[in-house]
Design an enzyme around this catalytic site. Structure first.
Site, PDB file in Angstrom:
ATOM      1  N   CYS A   2       0.783  -1.352  -0.277  1.00 33.77           N
ATOM      2  CA  CYS A   2      -0.004  -0.026  -0.086  1.00 33.77           C
ATOM      3  C   CYS A   2       0.683   1.254  -0.334  1.00 33.77           C
ATOM      4  CB  CYS A   2      -1.112   0.193   0.639  1.00 33.77           C
ATOM      5  SG  CYS A   2      -2.167  -1.237   1.470  1.00 33.77           S
ATOM      6  N   ARG A  27       4.280  -0.767  -4.523  1.00 35.45           N
ATOM      7  CA  ARG A  27       3.571  -0.595  -3.374  1.00 35.45           C
ATOM      8  C   ARG A  27       3.188  -1.714  -3.626  1.00 35.45           C
ATOM      9  NH1 ARG A  27       6.798   1.927   0.213  1.00 35.45           N
ATOM     10  NH2 ARG A  27       5.259   1.207   2.041  1.00 35.45           N
ATOM     11  N   TRP A  73      -2.085  -2.765  -2.138  1.00 36.64           N
ATOM     12  CA  TRP A  73      -1.772  -4.271  -2.097  1.00 36.64           C
ATOM     13  C   TRP A  73      -3.255  -4.717  -0.758  1.00 36.64           C
ATOM     14  CZ3 TRP A  73       0.006  -8.030   1.462  1.00 36.64           C
ATOM     15  CH2 TRP A  73       0.084  -9.203   0.295  1.00 36.64           C
ATOM     16  N   ASN A  99      -2.053   1.905   5.360  1.00 41.72           N
ATOM     17  CA  ASN A  99      -0.431   1.021   4.849  1.00 41.72           C
ATOM     18  C   ASN A  99      -0.747   0.314   5.881  1.00 41.72           C
ATOM     19  OD1 ASN A  99       1.038  -0.292   4.342  1.00 41.72           O
ATOM     20  ND2 ASN A  99       2.617   1.093   4.477  1.00 41.72           N
ATOM     21  N   GLY A 100      -1.157  -0.950   6.063  1.00 40.23           N
ATOM     22  CA  GLY A 100      -0.379  -1.915   7.308  1.00 40.23           C
ATOM     23  C   GLY A 100      -1.933  -2.753   7.784  1.00 40.23           C
ATOM     24  N   GLU A 484      18.273 -17.178  -6.711  1.00 42.75           N
ATOM     25  CA  GLU A 484      17.165 -16.067  -7.562  1.00 42.75           C
ATOM     26  C   GLU A 484      17.430 -16.023  -8.810  1.00 42.75           C
ATOM     27  OE1 GLU A 484      17.358 -13.305  -5.483  1.00 42.75           O
ATOM     28  OE2 GLU A 484      17.106 -12.015  -7.455  1.00 42.75           O
ATOM     29  N   LYS A 488      13.983 -15.401 -10.091  1.00 45.69           N
ATOM     30  CA  LYS A 488      12.884 -13.710 -10.662  1.00 45.69           C
ATOM     31  C   LYS A 488      12.411 -14.382 -12.205  1.00 45.69           C
ATOM     32  CE  LYS A 488      14.369 -11.561  -9.072  1.00 45.69           C
ATOM     33  NZ  LYS A 488      14.510 -10.727  -8.001  1.00 45.69           N
ATOM     34  N   GLU A 491       8.426 -14.792 -10.206  1.00 42.22           N
ATOM     35  CA  GLU A 491       7.744 -13.465  -9.765  1.00 42.22           C
ATOM     36  C   GLU A 491       7.732 -13.036 -10.438  1.00 42.22           C
ATOM     37  OE1 GLU A 491       9.078 -11.053  -7.186  1.00 42.22           O
ATOM     38  OE2 GLU A 491      11.497 -11.294  -7.692  1.00 42.22           O
ATOM     39  N   HIS A 507      18.911 -36.448  -5.921  1.00 39.44           N
ATOM     40  CA  HIS A 507      17.872 -36.493  -4.931  1.00 39.44           C
ATOM     41  C   HIS A 507      16.354 -36.245  -4.631  1.00 39.44           C
ATOM     42  CE1 HIS A 507      21.289 -37.437  -3.073  1.00 39.44           C
ATOM     43  NE2 HIS A 507      22.407 -36.724  -2.850  1.00 39.44           N
ATOM     44  N   LYS A 606       5.970  -4.681  -3.706  1.00 41.84           N
ATOM     45  CA  LYS A 606       7.635  -4.407  -3.299  1.00 41.84           C
ATOM     46  C   LYS A 606       7.800  -4.713  -2.169  1.00 41.84           C
ATOM     47  CE  LYS A 606      11.575  -2.445  -4.984  1.00 41.84           C
ATOM     48  NZ  LYS A 606      12.359  -4.438  -5.546  1.00 41.84           N
TER      49      LYS A 606
HETATM   50  C1  AGP Z   1      12.603  -9.953  -4.970  1.00 39.51           C
HETATM   51  O1  AGP Z   1      12.091  -9.337  -5.948  1.00 39.51           O
HETATM   52  C2  AGP Z   1      11.542 -10.008  -4.753  1.00 39.51           C
HETATM   53  N1  AGP Z   1       9.981  -8.925  -5.060  1.00 39.51           N
HETATM   54  C3  AGP Z   1      10.908 -10.084  -3.113  1.00 39.51           C
HETATM   55  O2  AGP Z   1      11.254 -11.220  -2.770  1.00 39.51           O
HETATM   56  C4  AGP Z   1      11.703  -9.313  -1.851  1.00 39.51           C
HETATM   57  O3  AGP Z   1      13.439  -9.528  -2.000  1.00 39.51           O
HETATM   58  C5  AGP Z   1      11.542  -9.642  -0.684  1.00 39.51           C
HETATM   59  O4  AGP Z   1       9.843  -9.221  -0.765  1.00 39.51           O
HETATM   60  C6  AGP Z   1      12.581  -8.721  -0.222  1.00 39.51           C
HETATM   61  O5  AGP Z   1      12.639  -7.561   0.678  1.00 39.51           O
HETATM   62  P1  AGP Z   1      13.486  -6.492   1.161  1.00 39.51           P
HETATM   63  O6  AGP Z   1      14.852  -6.847   0.402  1.00 39.51           O
HETATM   64  O7  AGP Z   1      12.960  -5.133   0.967  1.00 39.51           O
HETATM   65  O8  AGP Z   1      13.138  -6.736   2.496  1.00 39.51           O
END
Ligand code: AGP
Length: 611
Positions: A2, A27, A73, A99-100, A484, A488, A491, A507, A606
């Site tokens: 949010c 956000r 969000w 927001n929260g 990683e 990527k 997501e 395994h 984000k």
């Molecule tokens: C990464 O591409 C993500 N969107 C997500 O995993 C992110 O890294 C995670 O939410 C942690 O966020 P931060 O680094 O702002 O704490």
């Protein structure tokens, strides 16, 4: 999680709010809404993006120099028009954005229903608007006091902004657990979740601390705690510029941010070491040198991509500084009664500096006496403020929801720390540091060179864009890179992808391999190169399609792999900084070809400021 923005002053609020919401859309983008006060309190809100709200508002009265906007969000209640913010109190006079999460909203709601209130939405936020009105009605207190009293009844996390039809000169904001920054202009004030909606108008800001309320009343700002203690706001001047938060000619923020990595890595290491002297100059850690010398263990906490950077950190600190390291998902760490000692150093990694789970992990570790170093990108955010010391990653604003340049910046700083710690503990000589830092200095150019593989990656993306699954394999420093890469891809392109240690494949995951399975392997020339080659052969034997990331000039893997992406040679511990780049580009181009919204992938936000 949010985004909120608000304005009071001499300009029309609506254009400021809409522009601000677009900047905050990263956000959350389930719905958007604005409230504008111009005699009447007008609320416009819509499921979907800020652009949908703009369409819905066309031709309506959007006048008013007091207003606020929200991009959501969803937590409580499905994303629809009714659950969108702003929400109104029972008589419609008080509007709120939030927001929260208000954890005790159900109890509060029940009590309010008993007192005759009825609710339109399923949200926790609407309950707070009703509570404020209820207190105001029963106590006769002014709006600001009613807000303060209401917040004393709330359990949970919030950044809120409130306006009231009956108080056209007042703008009230408060924070606990979710960020809120107040911008101070010339006869005008702004409030927002981060500074991006504000910097166009003023660089003077103050970040609220937890449990603080900012009151703007008749052109003056005052701050007090929810316990009614007056505070002097600390006003700081932002260095952020407008250019840094715009796309700068790129189609997406993510692509811009991938291409910014030579600069963001350079900025994150610049001035922090001297390759000629082999010295490490992280001034912010100076007073903790004694602690670093004697610490028994490092615990790294983070989430998502930051957790992956933490895994690279584990390899670095163990390999270079010989310090035992545990890397923990912050969300698990906080609830599993971990054993933490005063000799432990907890490193909390976070791009946003606002991730709720990481913040909670810090609080827990602090309670148990550990020292906390924060490694964050957003200046003034909550995690650096909750930490004893640490460093910023100077990657610049990261707006694409998928983290790219923050990851490499985090890894770059962790590399410096590993060498700095190693020297302090007698595990590395000046000469080791000189060699390492000289190579680290060359990484921005090597990343620049790696980015040239983009054309080749676009061709690969065309071949694999319709795959249903991907496997990413790596060993040693290549393992976190594989994780990683897989994150990527899933997501932003919604293709199922798994990252695995290459040798672990046999395994279980090997059962998935057939001619339809693309397998991305980090197969750079290092100590475990030969072992990775054996793993490639295992995949080939099952007809899997190998996309290998190899060291420039490699000829062995080239003979086996279906496709090879060459990256410049570097020291093994620096490979994650380079090997990550082609994987970021691959996921980006696959997502673009699949028509996905790269910068705002579905269901994500984000900065995750709720549990
Ligand atoms: C990464 O591409 C993500 N969107 C997500 O995993 C992110 O890294 C995670 O939410 C942690 O966020 P931060 O680094 O702002 O704490």
């Amino acid at each position: 999680m949010c985004g909120i923005v608000a304005y009071i002053g001499h300009r029309e609020a609506y254009p400021i709010l809409i522009k601000g919401l677009k900047r905050l859309e990263y956000r959350g983008y389930d719905s958007a809404g604005v409230a504008l006060l111009n005699g009447d309190l007008n609320i416009y809100k819509k499921k979907g993006k800020v652009a949908d709200l703009e369409d819905a508002v066309k031709g309506k009265d959007v006048k008013g120099s007091l207003g606020m906007g929200h991009t959501r969000w969803a937590t409580h209640g499905e994303p629809n028009d009714v659950n969108s913010h702003p929400h109104l109190s029972q008589n419609g006079d008080i509007a709120i954005i939030h927001n929260g999460i208000i954890e005790n909203y159900a109890t509060l709601k029940e009590a309010l229903i008993e007192r005759g209130h009825s609710f339109l939405s399923d949200t926790d936020t609407e309950v707070l608007a009703h509570l404020i009105e209820d207190i105001q009605k029963n106590t006769g207190a002014p709006l600001e006091e009613s807000v303060r009293l209401a917040l004393n009844e709330v359990v949970g996390a919030y950044a809120i902004v409130i306006i009231s039809k009956n108080d056209p000169t007042k703008l009230i904001g408060a924070r606990k657990g979710s960020p809120l920054v107040v911008g101070l202009g010339d006869g005008e004030y702004f409030m927002a979740s981060d500074a991006t909606p504000i910097i166009e108008y003023t660089k003077n800001v103050t970040y609220l601390n937890d449990n603080e309320i900012a009151f703007i009343k008749e052109g003056k700002l005052s701050v007090k705690t929810i316990d009614n203690v007056e505070k002097t706001p600390y006003i700081q001047t932002l260095e952020l510029n407008l250019e840094a938060i715009e796309k700068g000619g790129y189609e997406h923020f993510m692509l811009k941010e991938i291409h910014e990595q030579p600069r963001s890595i350079y900025d994150s290491i610049r001035g922090r070491f001297d390759p000629t002297l082999g010295s490490f100059a992280m001034r912010s850690l100076k007073e903790y040198e004694g602690k670093i010398k004697n610490l028994k263990r490092i615990i790294i906490v983070g989430c998502g991509t930051s957790w992956h950077a933490g895994l690279v950190g584990e390899y670095l600190f163990e390999d270079i500084a010989r310090i035992p390291v545990e890397v923990e998902y912050a969300s698990e760490f906080r609830y599993r009664n971990p054993v933490i000692n005063e000799d432990d150093l907890v490193i909390a990694i976070s791009q946003s500096g606002e991730t709720a789970d990481t913040l909670a992990a810090i609080e827990l570790a602090k309670e148990k006496g550990a020292t906390i170093f924060g490694l964050c990108n957003v200046v003034g955010s909550s995690i650096p403020r909750a930490s004893h010391a640490g460093a910023y990653t100077h990657a610049g604003p990261e707006i694409g929801v998928a983290s790219t340049k923050a990851f490499t910046a985090q890894v770059a700083v962790l590399t410096l720390w590993a060498f700095g710690f190693a020297e302090l503990r007698g595990k590395a000589t000046k000469n080791d540091l000189r060699n390492a830092f000289a190579e680290l200095e060359s990484i921005p150019q090597k990343v620049e060179k790696t980015l040239k593989c983009e054309e080749q990656i676009i061709e690969l993306a065309k071949i694999f864009k319709n795959s249903h699954n991907f496997l990413y394999l790596g060993r040693g420093y290549g393992f976190p890179v594989a994780l990683e890469g897989a994150l990527k891809l899933k997501e932003i392109s919604y293709i199922h992808a798994e990252g695995y240690p290459a040798a672990e494949m046999k395994h279980g995951p090997i059962a998935l391999i057939d001619a339809e399975m693309p397998v991305v392997v980090i197969a750079t020339k290092n100590d475990i190169y030969e072992k990775v080659i054996s793993n490639i052969q295992e995949v080939k034997a099952r007809k899997g399609k190998i996309i290998a990331v190899v060291t420039e000039g490699d000829d062995k893997v080239k003979k086996m792999a279906d496709y090879c992406i060459e990256i410049p040679e570097t020291k093994e511990y620096l490979e994650p900084l380079i090997a990550t780049i082609p994987l970021q580009l691959l996921s980006y181009h696959i997502a673009v070809l699949r028509g996905c919204n790269v910068d705002q992938p579905r269901n994500l936000a984000k900065s995750v400021t709720v549990e």
